[in-house]
Motif scaffolding. Structure first.
Motif, short mmCIF file in Angstrom:
data_model
loop_
_atom_site.label_atom_id
_atom_site.label_comp_id
_atom_site.label_asym_id
_atom_site.label_seq_id
_atom_site.Cartn_x
_atom_site.Cartn_y
_atom_site.Cartn_z
N ALA A 135 -10.00 28.42 27.48
CA ALA A 135 -11.06 29.31 27.98
C ALA A 135 -12.44 28.68 27.77
CB ALA A 135 -10.97 30.67 27.28
N ALA A 136 -12.62 28.03 26.61
CA ALA A 136 -13.91 27.38 26.34
C ALA A 136 -14.18 26.26 27.33
CB ALA A 136 -13.94 26.85 24.91
N CYS A 137 -13.11 25.56 27.74
CA CYS A 137 -13.26 24.48 28.72
C CYS A 137 -13.73 24.99 30.06
CB CYS A 137 -11.94 23.74 28.92
SG CYS A 137 -11.50 22.72 27.53
N TYR A 186 -2.16 22.65 31.85
CA TYR A 186 -2.10 23.44 30.62
C TYR A 186 -0.89 23.06 29.77
CZ TYR A 186 -2.29 27.51 27.58
OH TYR A 186 -2.37 28.33 26.49
N ALA A 187 0.28 23.00 30.44
CA ALA A 187 1.52 22.73 29.71
C ALA A 187 1.51 21.33 29.10
CB ALA A 187 2.73 22.89 30.62
N GLY A 188 0.83 20.39 29.75
CA GLY A 188 0.85 19.01 29.28
C GLY A 188 -0.22 18.70 28.25
N THR A 189 -0.96 19.70 27.82
CA THR A 189 -2.04 19.50 26.84
C THR A 189 -1.67 20.15 25.51
OG1 THR A 189 -3.73 19.40 28.56
CG2 THR A 189 -4.47 20.01 26.34
N THR A 190 -1.78 19.39 24.41
CA THR A 190 -1.54 19.95 23.09
C THR A 190 -2.79 19.77 22.23
OG1 THR A 190 -0.75 17.87 22.18
CG2 THR A 190 0.91 19.30 23.19
N ILE A 191 -2.96 20.67 21.27
CA ILE A 191 -4.09 20.56 20.34
C ILE A 191 -4.04 19.22 19.60
CG2 ILE A 191 -4.94 21.49 18.14
CD1 ILE A 191 -4.99 24.16 19.30
N ARG A 192 -2.81 18.80 19.25
CA ARG A 192 -2.65 17.54 18.53
C ARG A 192 -3.14 16.35 19.37
NH1 ARG A 192 -0.03 15.94 14.09
NH2 ARG A 192 0.63 18.10 13.77
N ALA A 193 -2.77 16.35 20.65
CA ALA A 193 -3.17 15.23 21.52
C ALA A 193 -4.69 15.22 21.73
CB ALA A 193 -2.44 15.31 22.87
N VAL A 194 -5.27 16.42 21.87
CA VAL A 194 -6.72 16.51 22.03
C VAL A 194 -7.41 15.97 20.78
CG1 VAL A 194 -8.67 18.11 22.20
CG2 VAL A 194 -6.67 18.42 23.69
N ALA A 195 -6.89 16.36 19.60
CA ALA A 195 -7.47 15.90 18.33
C ALA A 195 -7.41 14.37 18.24
CB ALA A 195 -6.74 16.54 17.16
N PHE A 209 -11.58 26.38 17.63
CA PHE A 209 -11.06 27.11 18.80
C PHE A 209 -9.83 27.99 18.53
CE2 PHE A 209 -13.28 23.30 20.33
CZ PHE A 209 -14.21 23.89 21.16
N LYS A 210 -9.29 27.96 17.32
CA LYS A 210 -8.18 28.83 16.92
C LYS A 210 -6.87 28.57 17.67
CE LYS A 210 -11.20 31.81 14.61
NZ LYS A 210 -12.40 31.12 15.13
N THR A 211 -6.83 28.80 19.01
CA THR A 211 -5.57 28.62 19.75
C THR A 211 -5.81 27.77 20.99
OG1 THR A 211 -5.93 30.51 21.19
CG2 THR A 211 -4.85 30.95 19.08
N LYS A 212 -4.71 27.32 21.59
CA LYS A 212 -4.82 26.54 22.83
C LYS A 212 -5.45 27.38 23.94
CE LYS A 212 -1.35 24.73 25.76
NZ LYS A 212 -0.19 23.87 26.02
N ALA A 220 -6.80 20.09 12.48
CA ALA A 220 -7.30 21.29 11.79
C ALA A 220 -8.74 21.61 12.22
CB ALA A 220 -7.24 21.09 10.28
N LEU A 221 -9.49 20.57 12.57
CA LEU A 221 -10.87 20.78 13.00
C LEU A 221 -10.90 21.44 14.39
CD1 LEU A 221 -13.73 20.27 11.94
CD2 LEU A 221 -13.75 18.13 13.25
N VAL A 222 -9.97 21.01 15.25
CA VAL A 222 -9.87 21.64 16.57
C VAL A 222 -9.53 23.12 16.40
CG1 VAL A 222 -8.71 21.61 18.83
CG2 VAL A 222 -9.10 19.46 17.60
#
Lengths: 199, 199
Positions: free
Chosen positions: B62-64, B31-40, B54-57, B48-50
């Motif tokens: 939770a969706a994952c 969890y700590a090593g994952t950022t929305i930016r890196a996923v994008a 999904f609004k927040t990390k 912005a699409l992420v």
């Protein structure tokens, strides 16, 4: 508190303080969530001092997992004695280590980090090999001793994960001795039961 | 491959692609090593699409972990049938889920993250309660059903951790069926043995 004469804490004291802070961070946030900068801030020292003592995050992490030799010797020592009670001795020794504050924190750091970072997982595999597999193989039946220790370790680790890290309610609430009595027979079966171990 | 007419992939397709990338990141880096930016970046979309999907990390995480209902139903279904073989059915079902690519990745994301992040641990505890404890208690002896399921789950999780995440050599090399035969009797004892379960 300032000491008389204003003597600064020694090198070894500072190093221990950094180590203890780092252990807490690895335990709480895992390997990826821990930075040298954050450890320095929490330990109230300059990041350069952390680098001076430990050079890299990998070395800092390895230092956090270096248990004192007398602690390291306790798991292999638990293998000695009546083979029919090896499961109980091992289970009791293992969970005692988790219940003690300093070793508990080091174990937590190891597990939290190994799960989310490959180089931490490598360190954990190396630790299991050197600290557990090698010294204990001689106490075990000749068939699949490594798989036996791996299964017993997986059983113990799974319970530690549920009780001390994820904190599943029923596992946190169960009393220490009841936990030993519940888990020890599985550990015993893995270590000395017929292989492949069936009921 | 470009589609005839150049139609853009639909919303649901893009959402799935982000989800699958995020699951891989949570599985690998926690969890700590994952950022929305890196996923994008990895999913080749704008951050912005992420956020739009999904609004927040926390919501992305939770969706994952939201398994399809038919997958979720497989663990409780394994409790049905001859009580004397419940350990084998449950063990086989659980490790089958780990062996399948998509659910394996989701389980790995859940475990890797829960170990190093409290809000992920909360989600895991909630998941265990809703998906496993509640639907299965009715199949179990009345004494300590929650502790029984917790002990069985800890046993299964510990082995999954060793085999699929930390990749301890002896656990990776053991054949699937041999693993089931090794672990199932412990799971059986936790679920239906006398309590406190002793050998």
């Amino acid at each position: 508190m300032k000491r008389p004469g204003g003597r600064r804490p020694g090198n070894s004291e500072t190093r221990q303080a950094i180590l203890s802070t780092a252990r807490e961070s690895f335990a709480r946030y895992g390997y990826a969530g821990t930075t040298i900068r954050a450890v320095a801030t929490a330990a109230e020292v300059d990041p350069a001092l952390v680098m001076h003592f430990f050079k890299t995050k990998d070395e800092l992490f390895a230092a956090c997992l270096s248990f004192p030799p007398d602690v390291l010797a306790r798991m292999p020592a638990a293998f000695e004695g009546d083979p029919a009670r090896i499961g109980e001795r091992l289970t009791r020794t293992y969970f005692s280590l988790w219940e003690e504050p300093e070793t508990g924190m080091a174990l937590r750091a190891m597990l939290s980090s190994a799960v989310s970072h490959e180089s931490a997982a490598q360190l954990l595999r190396g630790f299991l090999g050197a600290a557990l597999l090698a010294p204990t193989a001689k106490y075990l039946p000749a068939d699949a001793p490594h798989l036996r220790v791996a299964l017993a370790t997986a059983q113990l680790t799974g319970v530690a994960l549920a009780r001390y890290i994820v904190q599943v309610e029923a596992m946190v609430e169960v009393e220490f001795d009841a936990l030993i009595h519940a888990v020890a027979p599985s550990v015993q079966r893995y270590l000395t039961g017929s292989y492949p171990p069936v009921s």
